[in-house]
Design a protein around this motif. Structure first.
Motif, short mmCIF file in Angstrom:
data_model
loop_
_atom_site.label_atom_id
_atom_site.label_comp_id
_atom_site.label_asym_id
_atom_site.label_seq_id
_atom_site.Cartn_x
_atom_site.Cartn_y
_atom_site.Cartn_z
N SER A 201 0.83 -1.21 0.00
CA SER A 201 0.00 0.00 0.00
C SER A 201 0.86 1.26 0.00
O SER A 201 0.57 2.23 -0.72
N ALA A 202 1.93 1.23 0.79
CA ALA A 202 2.82 2.39 0.85
C ALA A 202 3.52 2.60 -0.49
O ALA A 202 3.69 3.74 -0.96
N ALA A 203 3.93 1.51 -1.13
CA ALA A 203 4.60 1.61 -2.42
C ALA A 203 3.66 2.15 -3.49
O ALA A 203 4.06 2.98 -4.33
N GLU A 204 2.39 1.70 -3.47
CA GLU A 204 1.43 2.20 -4.45
C GLU A 204 1.17 3.69 -4.26
O GLU A 204 1.06 4.44 -5.24
N ALA A 205 1.08 4.12 -3.00
CA ALA A 205 0.89 5.55 -2.74
C ALA A 205 2.09 6.36 -3.21
O ALA A 205 1.95 7.45 -3.79
N HIS A 206 3.28 5.82 -3.01
CA HIS A 206 4.50 6.50 -3.47
C HIS A 206 4.52 6.61 -4.99
O HIS A 206 4.88 7.66 -5.55
N LEU A 207 4.13 5.54 -5.67
CA LEU A 207 4.12 5.56 -7.13
C LEU A 207 3.11 6.56 -7.67
O LEU A 207 3.38 7.26 -8.66
N GLN A 208 1.96 6.65 -7.03
CA GLN A 208 0.97 7.64 -7.46
C GLN A 208 1.51 9.05 -7.27
O GLN A 208 1.25 9.95 -8.08
N GLY A 209 2.29 9.24 -6.21
CA GLY A 209 2.86 10.56 -5.96
C GLY A 209 3.93 10.98 -6.95
O GLY A 209 4.26 12.16 -7.04
N LEU A 210 4.44 10.02 -7.73
CA LEU A 210 5.47 10.33 -8.72
C LEU A 210 4.89 10.89 -10.02
O LEU A 210 5.65 11.46 -10.84
N LEU A 211 3.59 10.75 -10.23
CA LEU A 211 3.00 11.11 -11.52
C LEU A 211 3.23 12.57 -11.91
O LEU A 211 3.59 12.84 -13.08
N PRO A 212 3.03 13.56 -11.01
CA PRO A 212 3.30 14.94 -11.43
C PRO A 212 4.75 15.15 -11.85
O PRO A 212 5.04 15.87 -12.82
N GLN A 213 5.68 14.52 -11.15
CA GLN A 213 7.09 14.64 -11.49
C GLN A 213 7.38 14.03 -12.86
O GLN A 213 8.14 14.60 -13.67
#
Length: 276
Positions: A201-213
């Motif tokens: 779950s933490a990894a998926e949240a981190h990956l979603q957070g990378l999208l703007p970058q």
């Protein structure tokens, strides 16, 4: 008399169930390799040869036809039942469930006892009536249990107790929905499962957070991840006609219209849960 008994044992080739394979050891492995055309190799100072579980009726038939006596040693407990038992750190229990020779084995009996293409697999059989397994592995296990049922009362009681214990730890509604993360109810019994679920779950949240970058690096307004069966997940798409992409982006797959990429940060984020 004792010498005669030893000679009789030596004449029998033993094939032992180990997980989803049957294995020969020592001289039996060398003989099996020659008779069956399978590969024999050293493993932990023993010569061994193996074949998949479903090939047992075929290979036993060939060995018997070549004049050998074959003893089949099966696991009498599954990995799931082993994990739920008090002796889960001990070796798997195994028993000699069949001894086959040209004098004692004909084609029909062999299929029945070995769980092959005999009556146990035909419509209208006991297997057909009771089989409600949801996976191929479960169906194979049920077929083996029906073909070689336990005869020891204490082992039967142990298996029943283990099944009841497993059911107490699992959520039946989640199992019916194939909700693997919701399947396990006991954090105390399965701490690794819950730790890994939290890591995912933490990894998926981190990956979603990378999208703007990622969108900024590619010079586009926004991104969303795409997944393609047998190709990959957490990929981003760019037009196939585009001549350049950000440095380090790895092309995973493409169509005539789009190319799909993994950015280095995405690959690193996807690998994080694998360490749990």
């Amino acid at each position: 008399m004792r010498v005669v008994e030893v000679i009789l044992v030596v004449e029998v080739m033993l094939v032992v169930e180990v997980g989803y394979k049957f294995r020969f050891f020592g001289e039996d492995a060398q003989t099996a390799a020659a008779e069956l055309g399978i590969y024999a190799y050293p493993d932990h100072n023993f010569l061994t040869a193996s074949f998949p579980v479903q090939r047992l009726p075929i290979h036993v038939r060939r060995l018997v036809a070549a004049g050998h006596k074959v003893g089949v040693v099966r696991q009498v407990e599954s990995a799931a039942l082993k994990a739920a038992s008090d002796n889960r750190s001990a070796p798997f229990a195994r028993q000699l469930t069949g001894l086959f020779s040209a004098a004692t084995l004909d084609a029909g009996e062999k299929a029945d006892k070995l769980g092959g293409d005999g009556p146990l697999t035909r419509r209208g059989s006991l297997l057909h009536l009771v089989d409600r397994s949801a996976t191929a592995a479960g169906g194979r296990l049920l077929r083996r249990w029906l073909a070689a049922p336990l005869a020891d009362r204490s082992l039967i009681a142990d298996r029943q107790d283990a099944v009841q214990q497993v059911l107490a730890w699992l959520d039946a509604k989640a199992a019916a929905k194939n909700d693997y993360l919701g399947l396990f109810k006991s954090k105390e019994r399965f701490p690794e499962v819950f730790a890994c679920a939290a890591a995912v779950s933490a990894a998926e949240a981190h990956l979603q957070g990378l999208l703007p970058q990622l969108a900024a690096a590619a010079g586009v307004a926004s991104f969303s991840y795409v997944s393609v069966q047998n190709q990959g997940s957490f990929m981003v798409e760019l037009p196939a006609s585009r001549n350049s992409v950000p440095q380090g982006w790895e092309k995973v797959c493409a169509t005539k219209k789009v190319a799909r990429y993994h950015a280095p940060a995405v690959k690193l984020g996807m690998a994080a849960p694998l360490t749990c």
